[in-house]
Motif scaffolding. Structure first.
Motif, PDB file in Angstrom:
ATOM      1  N   SER A 106     -17.001  11.916  -5.175  1.00 45.78           N
ATOM      2  CA  SER A 106     -17.261  13.311  -5.450  1.00 45.78           C
ATOM      3  C   SER A 106     -16.720  13.774  -4.221  1.00 45.78           C
ATOM      4  N   SER A 111     -13.221  13.078 -10.031  1.00 43.31           N
ATOM      5  CA  SER A 111     -14.220  13.730 -10.786  1.00 43.31           C
ATOM      6  C   SER A 111     -14.303  11.936 -12.125  1.00 43.31           C
ATOM      7  N   VAL A 112     -16.060  11.596 -11.570  1.00 39.90           N
ATOM      8  CA  VAL A 112     -16.002   9.960 -12.041  1.00 39.90           C
ATOM      9  C   VAL A 112     -17.539   9.992 -12.442  1.00 39.90           C
ATOM     10  N   MET A 113     -17.864   9.050 -13.351  1.00 38.62           N
ATOM     11  CA  MET A 113     -19.139   8.869 -12.816  1.00 38.62           C
ATOM     12  C   MET A 113     -19.347   6.986 -12.384  1.00 38.62           C
ATOM     13  N   ASN A 129     -16.500   5.358 -13.866  1.00 36.54           N
ATOM     14  CA  ASN A 129     -15.259   5.632 -15.120  1.00 36.54           C
ATOM     15  C   ASN A 129     -15.099   7.064 -14.873  1.00 36.54           C
ATOM     16  N   GLY A 130     -14.670   7.388 -15.490  1.00 37.91           N
ATOM     17  CA  GLY A 130     -14.396   8.868 -16.005  1.00 37.91           C
ATOM     18  C   GLY A 130     -12.702   9.610 -15.539  1.00 37.91           C
ATOM     19  N   ARG A 131     -12.376  10.971 -15.442  1.00 37.91           N
ATOM     20  CA  ARG A 131     -11.083  11.144 -15.668  1.00 37.91           C
ATOM     21  C   ARG A 131     -10.663  10.184 -14.124  1.00 37.91           C
ATOM     22  N   ALA A 133     -11.282   7.107 -12.575  1.00 31.57           N
ATOM     23  CA  ALA A 133     -11.345   6.645 -12.353  1.00 31.57           C
ATOM     24  C   ALA A 133     -10.376   5.715 -11.534  1.00 31.57           C
ATOM     25  N   ASP A 170     -12.628   2.048 -14.102  1.00 34.85           N
ATOM     26  CA  ASP A 170     -11.157   1.433 -15.755  1.00 34.85           C
ATOM     27  C   ASP A 170     -11.011   0.678 -15.862  1.00 34.85           C
TER      28      ASP A 170
END
Length: 250
Positions: A106, A111-113, A129-131, A133, A170
């Motif tokens: 972050s 912007s990830v999880m 994962n996330g936008r 990744a 990803d």
């Protein structure tokens, strides 16, 4: 925060002098150019470059996320209370690893999880994962490898019982394993067909291990590593060929 001003015949020289004064590396400071070089006319009115270098604030949040120094151990061995505290610390850090990595990414602007997965044999994987990744994978997984190294260095402060982590983003690791399996088959076929060793580009330890595993099912070839350090080359050698390449043995 410490700050110094320095002058030089160029911006680069002024920065170098400021770094020496601070005893710091370039990536540890913020540099503000106060004045560029002025040559003047016939030497009249000339001025040197001038910069201000300021030490960057350390990542306190990251320091707080890792272990404190190892507990003091009595001469007659660790006490039960210390052993229990250490076990609890290891478990807590394992649970916090995903949080630490998510916070780090972050602050890097991603912007990830991050989720933590534990396999049946206890292997831990931090899955991103996330936008954004895909953006942390890097060329042939170089950025992912660097982050994995960092997370394991943090975990290492927990002692020999601290968990080890693999990082994935990803779905890169799974795709890479498939790609390496295909590469192993192609390279083995080429080595057998030509009767000469085939040398591959330098690989990280994870990729080398995967390629070794894939080549176990290939008959008529063997494999060895070349070089030292993190990235090493692999050589696939057909049976009967000289290990240094060239003509097959008779």
């Amino acid at each position: 925060m410490r700050s110094v001003e320095a002058e030089g015949s160029s911006i680069d020289e002024a920065i170098a002098r400021a770094l020496r004064a601070l005893g710091a590396e370039r990536d540890q400071v913020e540099v503000e150019i106060l004045e560029n070089v002025r040559r003047g006319v016939l030497g009249i009115g000339s001025r040197p470059a001038r910069v201000r270098a300021t030490m960057r604030a350390p990542l306190r949040w990251l320091e707080e996320a890792v272990f404190d120094d190892e507990p003091t151990v009595a001469a007659d061995g660790p006490q039960p209370v210390e052993e229990e505290r250490r076990a609890n610390d290891v478990a807590a850090t394992a649970d916090d690893a995903a949080t630490v990595l998510a916070e780090l990414l972050s602050r890097m602007g991603f912007s990830v999880m991050v989720d933590q997965r534990v396999s049946a044999n206890g292997e831990r994987t931090l899955v991103v994962n996330g936008r954004d990744a895909a953006g942390i994978v890097g060329r042939q997984g170089e950025v992912l490898d660097a982050l994995e190294y960092l997370m394991n260095r943090i975990s290492d402060r927990g002692g020999p019982d601290a968990p080890r982590y693999t990082l994935d983003a990803d779905g890169y690791r799974e795709r890479r394993l498939t790609s390496l399996a295909d590469l192993a088959q192609r390279v083995a076929d080429k080595a057998r067909r030509k009767g000469k060793p085939v040398t591959l580009s330098p690989m990280n330890p994870t990729d080398r291990h995967a390629l070794h595993a894939a080549l176990r099912s290939e008959t008529g070839v063997s494999i060895r590593s070349l070089g030292q350090g993190f990235y090493r080359k692999l050589v696939v050698i057909p049976d009967g060929a000289r290990r240094s390449g060239g003509k097959p043995r008779r």
